[in-house]
Design a protein around this motif. Sequence first.
Motif, PDB file in Angstrom:
ATOM      1  N   LEU A  98       0.856  -1.189   0.000  1.00 44.20           N
ATOM      2  CA  LEU A  98       0.000   0.000   0.000  1.00 44.20           C
ATOM      3  C   LEU A  98       0.887   1.232   0.000  1.00 44.20           C
ATOM      4  N   LYS A  99       0.624   2.153  -0.931  1.00 42.88           N
ATOM      5  CA  LYS A  99       1.417   3.377  -1.018  1.00 42.88           C
ATOM      6  C   LYS A  99       0.500   4.585  -1.006  1.00 42.88           C
ATOM      7  N   MET A 109      -1.776  -0.316   8.486  1.00 37.47           N
ATOM      8  CA  MET A 109      -3.129  -0.291   7.897  1.00 37.47           C
ATOM      9  C   MET A 109      -3.711  -1.697   7.969  1.00 37.47           C
ATOM     10  N   ALA A 110      -4.882  -1.814   8.589  1.00 41.46           N
ATOM     11  CA  ALA A 110      -5.567  -3.105   8.647  1.00 41.46           C
ATOM     12  C   ALA A 110      -6.068  -3.461   7.247  1.00 41.46           C
ATOM     13  N   TYR A 111      -5.959  -4.741   6.893  1.00 42.09           N
ATOM     14  CA  TYR A 111      -6.389  -5.182   5.564  1.00 42.09           C
ATOM     15  C   TYR A 111      -6.890  -6.616   5.626  1.00 42.09           C
ATOM     16  N   GLU A 112      -7.562  -7.012   4.560  1.00 44.75           N
ATOM     17  CA  GLU A 112      -7.935  -8.403   4.337  1.00 44.75           C
ATOM     18  C   GLU A 112      -7.458  -8.791   2.943  1.00 44.75           C
ATOM     19  N   LEU A 122      -9.422 -16.334   3.370  1.00 50.95           N
ATOM     20  CA  LEU A 122      -9.283 -14.945   3.774  1.00 50.95           C
ATOM     21  C   LEU A 122      -8.215 -14.837   4.855  1.00 50.95           C
ATOM     22  N   TYR A 123      -7.364 -13.821   4.721  1.00 50.45           N
ATOM     23  CA  TYR A 123      -6.318 -13.550   5.706  1.00 50.45           C
ATOM     24  C   TYR A 123      -6.462 -12.112   6.152  1.00 50.45           C
ATOM     25  N   ARG A 124      -6.474 -11.891   7.470  1.00 58.43           N
ATOM     26  CA  ARG A 124      -6.510 -10.535   8.023  1.00 58.43           C
ATOM     27  C   ARG A 124      -5.131 -10.169   8.539  1.00 58.43           C
ATOM     28  N   GLY A 125      -4.688  -8.964   8.254  1.00 58.60           N
ATOM     29  CA  GLY A 125      -3.382  -8.532   8.707  1.00 58.60           C
ATOM     30  C   GLY A 125      -3.297  -7.028   8.841  1.00 58.60           C
ATOM     31  N   VAL A 126      -2.097  -6.580   9.124  1.00 58.24           N
ATOM     32  CA  VAL A 126      -1.771  -5.162   9.259  1.00 58.24           C
ATOM     33  C   VAL A 126      -0.475  -4.951   8.485  1.00 58.24           C
ATOM     34  N   THR A 127      -0.423  -3.905   7.656  1.00 60.12           N
ATOM     35  CA  THR A 127       0.764  -3.680   6.841  1.00 60.12           C
ATOM     36  C   THR A 127       1.981  -3.365   7.698  1.00 60.12           C
ATOM     37  N   THR A 128       3.151  -3.687   7.129  1.00 56.44           N
ATOM     38  CA  THR A 128       4.423  -3.362   7.775  1.00 56.44           C
ATOM     39  C   THR A 128       4.645  -1.857   7.684  1.00 56.44           C
ATOM     40  N   ALA A 129       5.692  -1.369   8.307  1.00 55.13           N
ATOM     41  CA  ALA A 129       6.021   0.059   8.246  1.00 55.13           C
ATOM     42  C   ALA A 129       6.228   0.519   6.803  1.00 55.13           C
ATOM     43  N   GLU A 130       6.656  -0.402   5.924  1.00 56.30           N
ATOM     44  CA  GLU A 130       6.884  -0.078   4.514  1.00 56.30           C
ATOM     45  C   GLU A 130       5.617  -0.207   3.678  1.00 56.30           C
ATOM     46  N   GLY A 131       4.510  -0.652   4.295  1.00 54.54           N
ATOM     47  CA  GLY A 131       3.243  -0.802   3.584  1.00 54.54           C
ATOM     48  C   GLY A 131       3.020  -2.170   2.983  1.00 54.54           C
ATOM     49  N   ASP A 132       3.879  -3.154   3.287  1.00 54.14           N
ATOM     50  CA  ASP A 132       3.732  -4.499   2.732  1.00 54.14           C
ATOM     51  C   ASP A 132       2.657  -5.301   3.462  1.00 54.14           C
ATOM     52  N   THR A 133       1.920  -6.099   2.674  1.00 52.82           N
ATOM     53  CA  THR A 133       1.009  -7.085   3.250  1.00 52.82           C
ATOM     54  C   THR A 133       1.805  -8.361   3.496  1.00 52.82           C
ATOM     55  N   ALA A 134       1.156  -9.358   4.041  1.00 54.34           N
ATOM     56  CA  ALA A 134       1.777 -10.677   4.157  1.00 54.34           C
ATOM     57  C   ALA A 134       2.040 -11.214   2.756  1.00 54.34           C
ATOM     58  N   ALA A 140      -1.383 -22.862  -7.088  1.00 51.04           N
ATOM     59  CA  ALA A 140      -1.805 -22.579  -8.465  1.00 51.04           C
ATOM     60  C   ALA A 140      -1.954 -21.064  -8.618  1.00 51.04           C
ATOM     61  N   ILE A 141      -2.019 -20.604  -9.843  1.00 48.96           N
ATOM     62  CA  ILE A 141      -2.236 -19.180 -10.091  1.00 48.96           C
ATOM     63  C   ILE A 141      -3.687 -18.859  -9.752  1.00 48.96           C
ATOM     64  N   VAL A 142      -3.898 -17.858  -8.911  1.00 48.93           N
ATOM     65  CA  VAL A 142      -5.240 -17.465  -8.462  1.00 48.93           C
ATOM     66  C   VAL A 142      -5.353 -15.942  -8.460  1.00 48.93           C
ATOM     67  N   ASN A 143      -6.575 -15.464  -8.343  1.00 52.70           N
ATOM     68  CA  ASN A 143      -6.805 -14.040  -8.141  1.00 52.70           C
ATOM     69  C   ASN A 143      -6.674 -13.726  -6.660  1.00 52.70           C
ATOM     70  N   LEU A 144      -6.047 -12.594  -6.359  1.00 52.18           N
ATOM     71  CA  LEU A 144      -5.961 -12.096  -4.990  1.00 52.18           C
ATOM     72  C   LEU A 144      -6.715 -10.775  -4.923  1.00 52.18           C
ATOM     73  N   LEU A 145      -7.499 -10.619  -3.898  1.00 48.16           N
ATOM     74  CA  LEU A 145      -8.224  -9.372  -3.685  1.00 48.16           C
ATOM     75  C   LEU A 145      -7.740  -8.751  -2.384  1.00 48.16           C
ATOM     76  N   LEU A 146      -7.524  -7.453  -2.397  1.00 49.58           N
ATOM     77  CA  LEU A 146      -7.070  -6.735  -1.208  1.00 49.58           C
ATOM     78  C   LEU A 146      -8.134  -5.743  -0.805  1.00 49.58           C
ATOM     79  N   PHE A 147      -8.537  -5.809   0.458  1.00 47.50           N
ATOM     80  CA  PHE A 147      -9.489  -4.858   1.026  1.00 47.50           C
ATOM     81  C   PHE A 147      -8.800  -4.167   2.188  1.00 47.50           C
ATOM     82  N   ILE A 148      -8.914  -2.839   2.245  1.00 51.76           N
ATOM     83  CA  ILE A 148      -8.303  -2.117   3.362  1.00 51.76           C
ATOM     84  C   ILE A 148      -9.388  -1.511   4.221  1.00 51.76           C
ATOM     85  N   ASP A 149      -9.040  -1.312   5.485  1.00 51.00           N
ATOM     86  CA  ASP A 149      -9.938  -0.668   6.433  1.00 51.00           C
ATOM     87  C   ASP A 149      -9.579   0.807   6.433  1.00 51.00           C
TER      88      ASP A 149
END
Length: 184
Positions: A98-99, A109-112, A122-134, A140-149
Amino acid sequence: MEQIAPDPHAVQVGSGPHRYQFVLRDTVSAAPAALRPFGLSHTAFDLPFVAAEKDVYQGITDAQGRTPVFAFEQAPPAQGWVLLERFGSGPYGERMQLKAGDGEGVGAMAYELVVCGKTPRLYRGVTTAEGDTAYVATSAIVNLLLFIDADSTSAGGDLPPGRIEPSDGQTALRRCRADAADPA
């Protein structure tokens, strides 16, 4: 992430005189993230002991949140290490960042993250200081969706990061179906 002096008694991955060990820190409490899946990569150096296309070593931290000791014949560049909590496993994967409008990473930043695979997860997390998610790893190749709070100005929200709730499977399934129905 914290680089530490390599423990001579720790498990070693790779070989060579240049040794590195890290501590994965919880993005909310900053405490060592004990017994957590992680992904380690380097932005400017291929890890010689990783055969997967993504060049991310996948492991689990020890009881003190430490990685194995990584050994190299040639010293990797000092800058560029990326150590993230990992969700899932497999040769495919991604991390998101996240930038802000100025290009700076948005930390705490809280995210899913929703993994739209055969069985949506579904994985819930909080971004690192640099804005990285887990780091999300899949088989297999899949779609990833990111939702932020967007209302969250600090880490945490209602649920601790990484916690899985009984309703998460249904939430992931609904979000993946909505994504598939959206032609945009």
